[in-house]
Design a protein around this motif. Structure first.
Motif, PDB file in Angstrom:
ATOM      1  N   ALA A  48      -0.211 -14.796  -3.026  1.00  0.00           N
ATOM      2  CA  ALA A  48       0.806 -15.265  -3.959  1.00  0.00           C
ATOM      3  C   ALA A  48       0.435 -14.843  -5.375  1.00  0.00           C
ATOM      4  O   ALA A  48      -0.710 -15.004  -5.791  1.00  0.00           O
ATOM      5  CB  ALA A  48       0.909 -16.793  -3.903  1.00  0.00           C
ATOM      6  N   PRO A  49       1.402 -14.312  -6.119  1.00  0.00           N
ATOM      7  CA  PRO A  49       1.129 -14.077  -7.528  1.00  0.00           C
ATOM      8  C   PRO A  49       1.075 -15.422  -8.260  1.00  0.00           C
ATOM      9  O   PRO A  49       1.778 -16.354  -7.883  1.00  0.00           O
ATOM     10  CB  PRO A  49       2.311 -13.231  -8.001  1.00  0.00           C
ATOM     11  N   ASP A  50       0.233 -15.504  -9.255  1.00  0.00           N
ATOM     12  CA  ASP A  50       0.096 -16.775  -9.961  1.00  0.00           C
ATOM     13  C   ASP A  50       1.368 -17.107 -10.732  1.00  0.00           C
ATOM     14  O   ASP A  50       1.955 -16.251 -11.397  1.00  0.00           O
ATOM     15  CB  ASP A  50      -1.091 -16.751 -10.920  1.00  0.00           C
ATOM     16  N   LYS A  51       1.748 -18.355 -10.645  1.00  0.00           N
ATOM     17  CA  LYS A  51       2.977 -18.841 -11.273  1.00  0.00           C
ATOM     18  C   LYS A  51       2.961 -18.712 -12.793  1.00  0.00           C
ATOM     19  O   LYS A  51       4.004 -18.652 -13.432  1.00  0.00           O
ATOM     20  CB  LYS A  51       3.226 -20.309 -10.905  1.00  0.00           C
ATOM     21  N   TYR A  52       1.788 -18.635 -13.396  1.00  0.00           N
ATOM     22  CA  TYR A  52       1.673 -18.553 -14.851  1.00  0.00           C
ATOM     23  C   TYR A  52       2.374 -17.307 -15.396  1.00  0.00           C
ATOM     24  O   TYR A  52       2.937 -17.331 -16.482  1.00  0.00           O
ATOM     25  CB  TYR A  52       0.197 -18.549 -15.243  1.00  0.00           C
ATOM     26  N   TYR A  53       2.351 -16.208 -14.633  1.00  0.00           N
ATOM     27  CA  TYR A  53       2.883 -14.933 -15.106  1.00  0.00           C
ATOM     28  C   TYR A  53       4.342 -14.698 -14.720  1.00  0.00           C
ATOM     29  O   TYR A  53       4.932 -13.717 -15.135  1.00  0.00           O
ATOM     30  CB  TYR A  53       2.040 -13.776 -14.570  1.00  0.00           C
TER      31      TYR A  53
END
Length: 179
Positions: A48-53
């Motif tokens: 999963a790509p981090d939600k921050y970005y």
């Protein structure tokens, strides 16, 4: 690179980067990490790509936009260690010793490197770790169309493992960049 620190804002800078002659971008780790603010070197969830970005679709759109500009995307991948929220750490946890259990198929009980050690150390001699790493790399190549990887702390991983991983990645994408 941008004050907004997200894929959408970075996508807006691609024409500028192309004019500078940039042909490849290396992103710091983008996989989901513990906490809300980090450089990404404390990974926990590798698919999963981090939600921050931004969202996964934001990242996919960014990679596609890079490719339209003739810019390759290389992501920094941390496969030498992970942190406590990682389900593979939690499934085989020795509560009494507060560390990965001896029977953990992916992680060493303790890091074999006393100088450079963060989080929980992957056991790179394990066939289960090889299978996991193959699935991670395949996922990012196929789902996000990344062009390659920069592997963090490569000197902490046995050379035989890198040789294996190089062959495995090149079977999926012979043109992949491996740093």
């Amino acid at each position: 690179f941008t004050k907004a620190q997200n894929f959408k804002a970075l996508q807006d800078t691609l024409p500028y980067l192309k004019r500078l002659g940039i042909t490849a971008l290396q992103l710091m780790p983008v996989t989901e990490f513990e906490g809300n603010l980090s450089w990404g070197y404390n990974p926990a969830f590798y698919f999963a790509p981090d939600k921050y970005y931004g969202t996964k679709n934001d990242l996919k759109a960014f990679v596609d936009a890079c490719h339209l500009q003739g810019i390759a995307v290389i992501i920094d991948m941390v496969l030498n260690h992970s942190y406590g929220l990682n389900p593979m750490v939690q499934m085989y946890w020795d509560k009494a010793k507060n560390r990965p259990a001896a029977n953990n198929p992916w992680f060493n009980e303790t890091s074999p490197n006393s100088t450079y050690s963060w989080g929980y150390d992957f056991n790179h001699e394990s066939e289960d770790t090889k299978a996991f790493v193959d699935s991670v790399n395949s996922y990012w190549i196929s789902k996000y169309k990344v062009d390659g990887f920069r592997f963090d702390m490569a000197e902490m991983v046995p050379v035989e493992f890198w040789s294996y991983m190089n062959s495995s990645i090149k079977m999926k994408n012979p043109e992949a960049y491996l740093i």
